[in-house]
Design an enzyme around this catalytic site. Structure first.
Site, PDB file in Angstrom:
ATOM      1  CG  HIS A 104     -62.801  28.479 -11.713  1.00 12.05           C
ATOM      2  ND1 HIS A 104     -62.249  27.246 -11.407  1.00 12.05           N
ATOM      3  CD2 HIS A 104     -62.035  28.997 -12.696  1.00 12.05           C
ATOM      4  CE1 HIS A 104     -61.182  27.050 -12.155  1.00 12.05           C
ATOM      5  NE2 HIS A 104     -61.027  28.082 -12.955  1.00 12.05           N
ATOM      6  CG  ASN A 106     -59.158  26.037 -16.849  1.00 11.33           C
ATOM      7  OD1 ASN A 106     -58.314  25.165 -16.691  1.00 11.33           O
ATOM      8  ND2 ASN A 106     -59.060  26.963 -17.769  1.00 11.33           N
TER       9      ASN A 106
END
Length: 298
Positions: A104, A106
C-alpha cells in the site's frame, strides 16, 4: 502554497506508477474517470486477473467540499466547518502469488479554507508491506528504501515515521500488526511548504523502487492450495483494518466519496476462520513470530 503544482505532481505520479506496473505485469490497467457531485473528481486505474496482480488499483483524486468531516478534524478540531480540498494518490496491490506481499502507498494533501484567512494545509502519506510468507531480505529492502528516501530530511525522520507506521497499522481489536510496516506520516506542515512537498514527493517516488524488486524475486515461486488458503485468511486482517481503523477509508465514506474507488483496496478473495492459530514450527507461524512484531529492519 501552490496547489496547482501539488495536483500536477499527483497526476504525473499516478501515470508513472501505472506505466511501471503495466510493464512489470504485462496487462494494462483499466481507466475510470469520475466526478463527485459536491465537487471535484478523480481517475481510478484498476487491474484484475493480471500476470502478477490478482487485483490492484492506483487512484488519483482531487475533491472539494463545504465542511470538513469528523475524520479530518480529529486532530484539528479548530478547522471544523471550513471548506476543504483533498488531493492525492492512493494505491493497493494484491498479487496472486502468496509469496509476493501486498503493498500500500498513499500521498495526499489537504487544504482547509475560510474566507478572509490564510488557507491551512498539510501533507500525509506513507507506504507499508504486508507479507504472507515473509523473507528477511525483502522486508529489509523495503525498509531501507524508505529510509533512503527520507534521509535528505534529517536522520530523525525515518525512525519517527517508521514507528508511526507500526503504531498506525495495528489492529487494536486483534492486538496484532497488519503487516511488516514501513513509514507513515500525517498532519505535516512544519518547515514550510517546499520542504513538506519535497518530502511527500520523495515518498511517492520511492514506492516502485521499494516494491517491484521484491515481486521480481518472488513472482515465480511455486505455491499450492495451502499457501493460497493462508493468504486469504491473512487478507481478512487487511479488510478488517481498512473498514474499522483506516482514516482514509473513513474520510472517503464520511465525505460522500466514490465508494468503488474507496473500496478498491479490498482483496478479491478473502477467508475468515473461527479462532484459528498456526501450528508451531510452520511457515505460517513464522509470519507471526518474525515479521509481524515491530523491529529495526535497517
Amino acid at each position: 502554497m501552490d496547489s496547482g503544482a501539488v495536483r500536477a505532481y499527483f497526476r504525473d505520479l499516478q501515470s508513472r506508477i501505472v506505466a511501471e506496473l503495466e510493464a512489470f505485469d504485462g496487462q494494462l490497467f483499466r481507466t475510470d474517470a469520475w466526478q463527485r457531485p459536491e465537487g471535484g473528481g478523480g481517475i481510478s486505474r484498476l487491474i484484475e486477473g493480471g500476470g502478477v496482480f490478482e487485483r490492484g488499483g492506483v487512484n488519483f483524486s482531487d475533491v472539494v467540499g463545504t465542511a470538513l468531516p469528523a475524520s479530518a478534524t480529529a486532530e484539528r478540531p479548530q478547522l471544523a466547518g471550513r471548506s476543504w480540498e483533498a488531493m492525492g494518490v492512493s494505491l493497493v496491490l494484491h498479487p496472486e502469488n502468496p509469496y509476493c506481499p501486498t503493498a500500500h502507498m498513499n500521498v495526499r494533501c489537504f487544504v482547509a479554507r475560510r474566507e478572509g484567512e490564510e488557507p491551512v494545509w498539510w501533507f500525509g502519506g506513507g507506504m507499508d508491506l504486508t507479507p504472507y510468507y515473509g523473507e528477511e531480505e525483502d522486508v529489509r529492502h523495503f525498509h531501507r528504501t524508505c529510509r533512503d528516501a527520507l534521509a535528505p530530511f534529517g536522520e530523525a525522520i525515518h525512525p519517527k515515521y517508521k514507528q508511526w507506521c507500526d503504531e498506525y497499522f495495528f489492529l487494536k481489536h486483534r492486538n496484532e500488526p497488519r503487516g511488516a510496516g514501513g513509514i507513515f506520516f500525517d498532519d505535516l506542515n512544519e518547515g514550510g511548504f517546499e520542504r513538506c512537498f519535497a518530502l511527500t514527493r520523495a515518498v511517492g517516488d520511492a514506492f516502485t523502487r521499494a516494491y517491484l524488486p521484491i515481486l521480481a524475486r518472488r513472482r515465480d515461486t511455486p505455491y499450492g492450495e495451502r499457501e493460497r488458503d493462508f493468504q486469504a485468511y491473512r487478507r481478512g486482517r487487511y479488510v478488517e483494518f481498512n473498514l474499522v481503523w483506516d482514516r482514509g477509508t473513513l474520510f472517503g465514506l464520511q465525505s460522500g466519496g466514490r465508494t468503488e474507488s474507496i473500496l478498491m483496496s479490498m482483496p478479491p478473495v478473502v477467508k475468515w476462520r473461527y479462532d484459528w492459530k498456526p501450528e508451531a514450527g510452520t511457515p505460517e507461524a513464522r509470519l507471526y513470530e518474525e515479521f509481524l512484531p515491530p523491529r529495526d529492519w535497517v
